[in-house]
Design a protein around this motif. Structure first.
Motif, PDB file in Angstrom:
ATOM      1  N   LYS A  75       0.850  -1.186   0.000  1.00  0.00           N
ATOM      2  CA  LYS A  75       0.000   0.000   0.000  1.00  0.00           C
ATOM      3  C   LYS A  75       0.888   1.239   0.000  1.00  0.00           C
ATOM      4  O   LYS A  75       1.796   1.372   0.824  1.00  0.00           O
ATOM      5  N   PHE A  76       0.622   2.139  -0.939  1.00  0.00           N
ATOM      6  CA  PHE A  76       1.412   3.358  -1.068  1.00  0.00           C
ATOM      7  C   PHE A  76       1.052   4.327   0.051  1.00  0.00           C
ATOM      8  O   PHE A  76      -0.115   4.652   0.265  1.00  0.00           O
ATOM      9  N   VAL A  77       2.076   4.806   0.785  1.00  0.00           N
ATOM     10  CA  VAL A  77       1.864   5.740   1.890  1.00  0.00           C
ATOM     11  C   VAL A  77       2.025   7.176   1.422  1.00  0.00           C
ATOM     12  O   VAL A  77       1.234   8.059   1.768  1.00  0.00           O
ATOM     13  N   GLY A  78       3.063   7.435   0.621  1.00  0.00           N
ATOM     14  CA  GLY A  78       3.297   8.791   0.138  1.00  0.00           C
ATOM     15  C   GLY A  78       4.723   8.974  -0.335  1.00  0.00           C
ATOM     16  O   GLY A  78       5.536   8.041  -0.331  1.00  0.00           O
ATOM     17  N   TRP A  79       5.029  10.216  -0.759  1.00  0.00           N
ATOM     18  CA  TRP A  79       6.371  10.562  -1.226  1.00  0.00           C
ATOM     19  C   TRP A  79       7.132  11.297  -0.127  1.00  0.00           C
ATOM     20  O   TRP A  79       6.555  12.094   0.612  1.00  0.00           O
ATOM     21  N   TYR A  80       8.439  11.030  -0.069  1.00  0.00           N
ATOM     22  CA  TYR A  80       9.299  11.651   0.942  1.00  0.00           C
ATOM     23  C   TYR A  80      10.510  12.277   0.261  1.00  0.00           C
ATOM     24  O   TYR A  80      10.931  11.838  -0.815  1.00  0.00           O
ATOM     25  N   GLU A  81      11.073  13.304   0.903  1.00  0.00           N
ATOM     26  CA  GLU A  81      12.189  14.036   0.320  1.00  0.00           C
ATOM     27  C   GLU A  81      13.543  13.452   0.701  1.00  0.00           C
ATOM     28  O   GLU A  81      14.574  13.942   0.229  1.00  0.00           O
ATOM     29  N   ASP A  82      13.555  12.430   1.550  1.00  0.00           N
ATOM     30  CA  ASP A  82      14.818  11.829   1.970  1.00  0.00           C
ATOM     31  C   ASP A  82      14.720  10.316   1.904  1.00  0.00           C
ATOM     32  O   ASP A  82      13.637   9.734   2.017  1.00  0.00           O
ATOM     33  N   ALA A  83      15.871   9.680   1.731  1.00  0.00           N
ATOM     34  CA  ALA A  83      15.913   8.225   1.583  1.00  0.00           C
ATOM     35  C   ALA A  83      15.511   7.504   2.861  1.00  0.00           C
ATOM     36  O   ALA A  83      15.104   6.339   2.814  1.00  0.00           O
ATOM     37  N   LYS A  92       4.138  21.711  -3.797  1.00  0.00           N
ATOM     38  CA  LYS A  92       4.598  23.100  -3.795  1.00  0.00           C
ATOM     39  C   LYS A  92       5.145  23.457  -5.167  1.00  0.00           C
ATOM     40  O   LYS A  92       5.361  22.581  -6.022  1.00  0.00           O
ATOM     41  N   ASP A  93       5.383  24.751  -5.367  1.00  0.00           N
ATOM     42  CA  ASP A  93       6.003  25.248  -6.591  1.00  0.00           C
ATOM     43  C   ASP A  93       7.505  25.040  -6.449  1.00  0.00           C
ATOM     44  O   ASP A  93       8.160  25.663  -5.609  1.00  0.00           O
ATOM     45  N   LEU A  94       8.057  24.142  -7.246  1.00  0.00           N
ATOM     46  CA  LEU A  94       9.469  23.796  -7.105  1.00  0.00           C
ATOM     47  C   LEU A  94      10.361  24.918  -7.628  1.00  0.00           C
ATOM     48  O   LEU A  94      10.086  25.517  -8.676  1.00  0.00           O
ATOM     49  N   THR A  95      11.422  25.164  -6.908  1.00  0.00           N
ATOM     50  CA  THR A  95      12.401  26.188  -7.313  1.00  0.00           C
ATOM     51  C   THR A  95      13.715  25.560  -7.753  1.00  0.00           C
ATOM     52  O   THR A  95      14.632  26.265  -8.165  1.00  0.00           O
ATOM     53  N   SER A  96      13.801  24.230  -7.660  1.00  0.00           N
ATOM     54  CA  SER A  96      15.012  23.521  -8.084  1.00  0.00           C
ATOM     55  C   SER A  96      14.655  22.058  -8.320  1.00  0.00           C
ATOM     56  O   SER A  96      13.539  21.616  -8.006  1.00  0.00           O
ATOM     57  N   ASP A  97      15.601  21.314  -8.874  1.00  0.00           N
ATOM     58  CA  ASP A  97      15.386  19.880  -9.058  1.00  0.00           C
ATOM     59  C   ASP A  97      15.198  19.210  -7.697  1.00  0.00           C
ATOM     60  O   ASP A  97      15.717  19.693  -6.675  1.00  0.00           O
ATOM     61  N   ILE A  98      14.483  18.084  -7.694  1.00  0.00           N
ATOM     62  CA  ILE A  98      14.192  17.411  -6.428  1.00  0.00           C
ATOM     63  C   ILE A  98      14.177  15.901  -6.638  1.00  0.00           C
ATOM     64  O   ILE A  98      13.872  15.415  -7.743  1.00  0.00           O
ATOM     65  N   THR A  99      14.528  15.180  -5.592  1.00  0.00           N
ATOM     66  CA  THR A  99      14.460  13.717  -5.602  1.00  0.00           C
ATOM     67  C   THR A  99      13.433  13.278  -4.561  1.00  0.00           C
ATOM     68  O   THR A  99      13.473  13.727  -3.410  1.00  0.00           O
ATOM     69  N   LEU A 100      12.522  12.415  -4.976  1.00  0.00           N
ATOM     70  CA  LEU A 100      11.473  11.912  -4.087  1.00  0.00           C
ATOM     71  C   LEU A 100      11.605  10.404  -3.921  1.00  0.00           C
ATOM     72  O   LEU A 100      12.039   9.696  -4.837  1.00  0.00           O
ATOM     73  N   TYR A 101      11.191   9.921  -2.740  1.00  0.00           N
ATOM     74  CA  TYR A 101      11.289   8.499  -2.417  1.00  0.00           C
ATOM     75  C   TYR A 101       9.908   7.984  -2.008  1.00  0.00           C
ATOM     76  O   TYR A 101       9.224   8.599  -1.186  1.00  0.00           O
TER      77      TYR A 101
END
Length: 351
Positions: A75-83, A92-101
């Motif tokens: 079951k998918f819980v959500g996206w996170y900004e850190d590993a 949000k309105d992104l101001t730079s490249d981003i990696t999601l986990y």
């Protein structure tokens, strides 16, 4: 402004000032975005653990919302900004490249089954009972994975052109949609007088069959599930069986069809039917086998072949009883004869 092209609803965009405009269509979210600002984009890289899922563009000037990602039996819980999955991503309105986990929890799919022996879950349509069952799911966070009330309609076992459930209903649920709690109901709103439902039930991790008459969860294996489907067909096709035995209402042609269907079953399903206890007080397989044995005993294996190859009780011993009174009566007579014989022999020895 956003629009939804898949809904069939069309929005008009009024342009007051001539210029260059950007139209962005988000294929995943099924949205169209229209704006006149100079647009650039940033790269979004998505991972599941160390596995690269995809890379996509997020246009500036818009709140970026990432679509869910699906994995079997999870079951998918959500996206996170850190590993380490500690900081949840907020659109949000992104101001730079981003990696999601992506974060998941184990959630195996479930072949949910519901057995209503007494046919309590029904809708009274002006004196005509309609037997229909829905499964409504709810999680502790308030989400409704099977949709709003009454949830998803469960399926009756449909075969050979008939649609009688004999109180047995099925619904296969993916791991993503597996609810923590489930309520079986007849589709009516809780405030309606026709409303009938079970209490809210915790869906066990290791069980998938709820037996309504005993209010308990148990396990329905794929083999016994297939045997139950055959049993329902058997009960339906022999529904005109005369319980008194006075009239044979079952055609040899129909019996042959049932035999052919049995021969098409997998060997383990055949064995499940062959070895099931024949009793009216059991589940649908046991009930079907009780009728099967009754027919063979009453009319003989010359008229009806024993295609399941069940071991039949000795001739004269009833295979099917609606109650135990007659059995106790027979046992009582046998006990009386035994006692009488004892006194007779004992008395005879005195001479």
């Amino acid at each position: 402004m956003p629009g939804d092209p898949s809904s069939g609803y069309h929005e008009s965009f009024h342009v007051n000032t001539a210029g260059n405009y950007m139209v962005v269509y988000d294929l995943k979210m099924q949205k169209i975005y229209f704006h006149n600002a100079g647009t650039t984009y940033h790269k979004v890289t998505k991972y599941y653990g160390e596995l690269l899922i995809e890379e996509e563009a997020a246009f500036t000037g818009l709140n970026y919302t990432s679509a869910p990602f699906y994995q079997p039996e999870k079951k998918f819980v959500g996206w996170y900004e850190d590993a380490l999955l500690e900081t949840a991503y907020v659109p949000k309105d992104l101001t730079s490249d981003i990696t999601l986990y992506a974060k998941f929890v184990d959630s195996p799919s479930v072949n949910l089954r519901f057995y209503d022996r007494n046919l309590d879950i029904k809708v009274d349509n002006g004196g005509f009972n309609e037997y229909v069952v829905f499964a409504y799911g709810k999680n502790t966070d308030g989400t409704e994975p099977l949709g709003g009330w009454p949830g998803r309609m469960m399926q009756k076992v449909v075969d050979m052109g008939h649609e009688l459930s004999y109180g047995y209903y099925a619904l296969n649920i993916s791991g993503q949609d597996r609810p923590e709690k489930v309520t079986f109901n007849n589709g009516c709103q809780p405030f309606e007088p026709e409303h009938v439902s079970t209490p809210e039930l915790v869906l066990p991790a290791d069980k998938n069959l709820y037996e309504h008459d005993v209010a308990a969860w148990s396990v329905m294996t794929p083999v016994h599930d297939a045997a139950t489907s055959y049993a329902i067909n058997f009960l339906y096709e022999t529904r005109n069986c005369d319980a008194t035995g006075a009239v044979n209402n079952i055609s040899s042609h129909k019996w042959e069809e049932l035999g052919n269907l049995f021969n098409e079953l997998a060997p383990d399903v055949q064995a499940d039917l062959k070895n099931a206890t024949a009793t009216l007080s059991g589940d649908l397989v046991s009930q079907a086998m009780a009728r099967y044995v009754y027919i063979l005993q009453k009319y003989g294996t010359v008229t009806f072949t024993n295609f399941i190859d069940r071991t039949l009780p000795p001739s004269g011993i009833p295979a099917v009883r609606g109650d135990n009174k007659q059995n106790f009566y027979v046992l009582g007579i046998m006990a009386f004869i035994a006692v009488a014989g004892f006194f007779f022999l004992n008395r005879k020895r005195r001479y």
